[in-house]
Design an enzyme around this catalytic site. Structure first.
Site, PDB file in Angstrom:
ATOM      1  N   GLY A 282      14.018 102.860  49.793  1.00 23.84           N
ATOM      2  CA  GLY A 282      13.087 101.971  50.511  1.00 23.84           C
ATOM      3  C   GLY A 282      13.046 100.609  49.871  1.00 23.84           C
ATOM      4  O   GLY A 282      13.955 100.250  49.111  1.00 23.84           O
ATOM      5  N   ASN A 283      12.018  99.834  50.172  1.00 23.83           N
ATOM      6  CA  ASN A 283      11.861  98.526  49.528  1.00 23.83           C
ATOM      7  C   ASN A 283      10.376  98.189  49.437  1.00 23.83           C
ATOM      8  O   ASN A 283       9.531  98.980  49.837  1.00 23.83           O
ATOM      9  CB  ASN A 283      12.659  97.450  50.278  1.00 23.83           C
ATOM     10  N   TYR A 284      10.068  97.013  48.912  1.00 24.32           N
ATOM     11  CA  TYR A 284       8.686  96.680  48.567  1.00 24.32           C
ATOM     12  C   TYR A 284       7.876  96.064  49.707  1.00 24.32           C
ATOM     13  O   TYR A 284       6.755  95.615  49.491  1.00 24.32           O
ATOM     14  CB  TYR A 284       8.676  95.696  47.395  1.00 24.32           C
ATOM     15  N   SER A 285       8.394  95.996  50.907  1.00 24.51           N
ATOM     16  CA  SER A 285       7.643  95.334  51.981  1.00 24.51           C
ATOM     17  C   SER A 285       6.318  96.057  52.242  1.00 24.51           C
ATOM     18  O   SER A 285       6.274  97.278  52.389  1.00 24.51           O
ATOM     19  CB  SER A 285       8.478  95.302  53.267  1.00 24.51           C
TER      20      SER A 285
ATOM     21  N   ALA B  55      11.668  94.584  56.708  1.00 21.74           N
ATOM     22  CA  ALA B  55      12.725  94.648  55.690  1.00 21.74           C
ATOM     23  C   ALA B  55      13.457  95.964  55.931  1.00 21.74           C
ATOM     24  O   ALA B  55      13.032  97.030  55.467  1.00 21.74           O
ATOM     25  CB  ALA B  55      12.108  94.589  54.312  1.00 21.74           C
TER      26      ALA B  55
END
Ligand code: PMT
Length: 398
Positions: free
Chosen positions: A208-211, A278
């Site tokens: 995943g990512n930090y969005s 994102a």
């Protein structure tokens, strides 16, 4: 702009309560109808007689009128109003609003409110700067409320103000500006993607990512405030991320593939799309059915490319449709953004760089550059709500 508008004015127990008289006078001068709802503490600072004389309406404070037992319906007020303004708003009221503590008529009215809500905090600097007050203001903002703070301009949300209530004429100007923009996108349909995507490795792990979804939700609120019908397709975001507007239809997805399926279905019936999510560019080739156990050896996960949602919508785009993309960069920002603008067939691209402090993932602020085929415009660091206004202004200009 305020002619015929119905405003519920909430007054709480602050020394700045006397300024609410000036707010009422200006609202009425501009043609608005004002209904005051005051907290018990508010009445210690200003008398209901003064307020009812100014508004030509009885002031509401208790659930029942003491004289004849008439029930005051907070639900009816929530339906009646075109906007609710709480000025001054004390730390106590802000805390109750953020946490749903419905122990007076003002809070129940707020919780039933269908119209946009504007909050003008008023307290001393230490109370204002306290993390709990700041957290409550952020929570209220994430619910789509507008925080009006001194010195930070229209519908400001920079949380480093001084706690002093904004001047009455500026508060009224905020409402005027809001109503002047309202309706400018009436009849338009906008698709917005927000948040991250999660790509499953096994039942307990993902890529995943930090969005956080903050930028995308601010865009959704802004378009809805201007009267557009919004389809908000969002990846996994915190439960705190809520939208209140009846103009926003939220569709929750998890993976890039799911986001892609929903977007390609919706885009043909949209006027515009703003792709703020994102999206993970890669996903594990296979998802393990059981939790992968540690063996002591290296672990290798083979990744396959995900669909490029933006590029696909760029190919589907018809005359009259608009497509707006984002570029989140760490280096060679402008040339990378230019390349994405062309490759994905965007009408304009919003560049934000992780090199800029206060920009990008999870922050309440962002610093953007809007790039079209012919132009480039840089903006200063602003709250994500204000950034959303700049982006939607540009969309409306097209
Ligand atoms: O959610 P926040 O915490 O508020 O953070 C906001 C943000 C940093 C996520 C936001 O401002 C932002 O920059 N969003 C785009 C992030 C991104 O993935 O950028 P990109 O440069 O990798 O992608 C370019 C564009 O293509 C984007 O519009 C993206 O949505 C889209 N894309 C990317 C990959 C993919 N497979 N499909 C896509 O549609």
């Amino acid at each position: 702009m305020l002619q015929g508008k119905k405003i519920v004015l909430g007054i709480t127990g602050s020394i700045a309560a006397y300024k609410s008289c000036l707010i009422i006078r200006q609202l009425i001068k501009k043609g608005a109808e004002v209904q005051v709802v005051i907290t018990p503490a508010g009445k210690e600072f200003i008398t209901p007689i003064t307020l009812s004389a100014l508004t030509s309406k009885p002031v509401i404070s208790e659930f029942f009128a003491q004289r004849d037992g008439t029930w005051h319906s907070h639900v009816d007020l929530g339906l009646w109003a075109d906007a609710m303004l709480i000025a001054p708003a004390t730390a106590s009221t802000i805390g109750k609003m953020a946490n749903g503590v419905a122990d007076n008529m003002l809070i129940t009215t707020y919780l039933s409110m269908k119209a946009p809500v504007f909050i003008a905090p008023a307290m001393d600097l230490d109370m204002y700067a306290h993390p709990s007050t700041q957290q409550n203001l952020k929570t209220l903002q994430s619910y789509g409320n507008h925080i009006i703070e001194p010195g930070t301009g229209f519908l400001a949300s920079k949380l480093e103000g001084k706690g002093r209530m904004e001047e009455p004429e500026n508060i009224v100007a905020c409402l005027e500006q809001f109503f002047s923009q309202q309706g400018s996108m009436k009849g338009k349909k906008v698709l917005i993607t927000a948040g991250p995507t999660y790509e499953k490795i096994d039942p307990v792990r993902f890529i995943g990512n930090y969005s956080s979804g903050k930028m995308g939700f601010a865009l959704a609120n802004e378009c809805a405030n201007r009267g557009a019908q919004v389809e908000l397709v969002c990846g996994p975001v915190s439960a705190l991320m809520q939208t209140k507007s009846p103009h926003i239809h939220r569709i929750d997805v998890e993976s890039a593939q799911e986001m892609f399926e929903v977007c390609k279905e919706l885009y043909p019936s949209m006027d515009s799309a703003i792709l703020c999510a994102a999206v993970a560019d890669f996903a594990p080739e296979t998802t393990a059915k059981q939790k992968i156990k540690r063996t002591g050896d290296d672990m290798v996960i083979r990744l396959k490319p995900n669909p490029d949602i933006a590029a696909s919508l760029g190919q589907m785009k018809q005359k009259g449709q608009t497509l707006v993309g984002f570029a989140l960069e760490t280096n060679d920002e402008e040339s990378n953004a230019q390349a994405k603008l062309k490759k994905k067939n965007f009408d304009f691209i919003v560049l934000n760089s992780l090199k800029d402090e206060g920009a990008g993932f999870r922050t309440d602020t962002n610093k953007i550059t809007i790039i079209t085929a012919e132009s480039k415009k840089e903006y200063p660091l602003k709250s994500k709500e204000e950034v959303a206004k700049d982006i939607v202004d540009e969309l409306e200009r097209l």
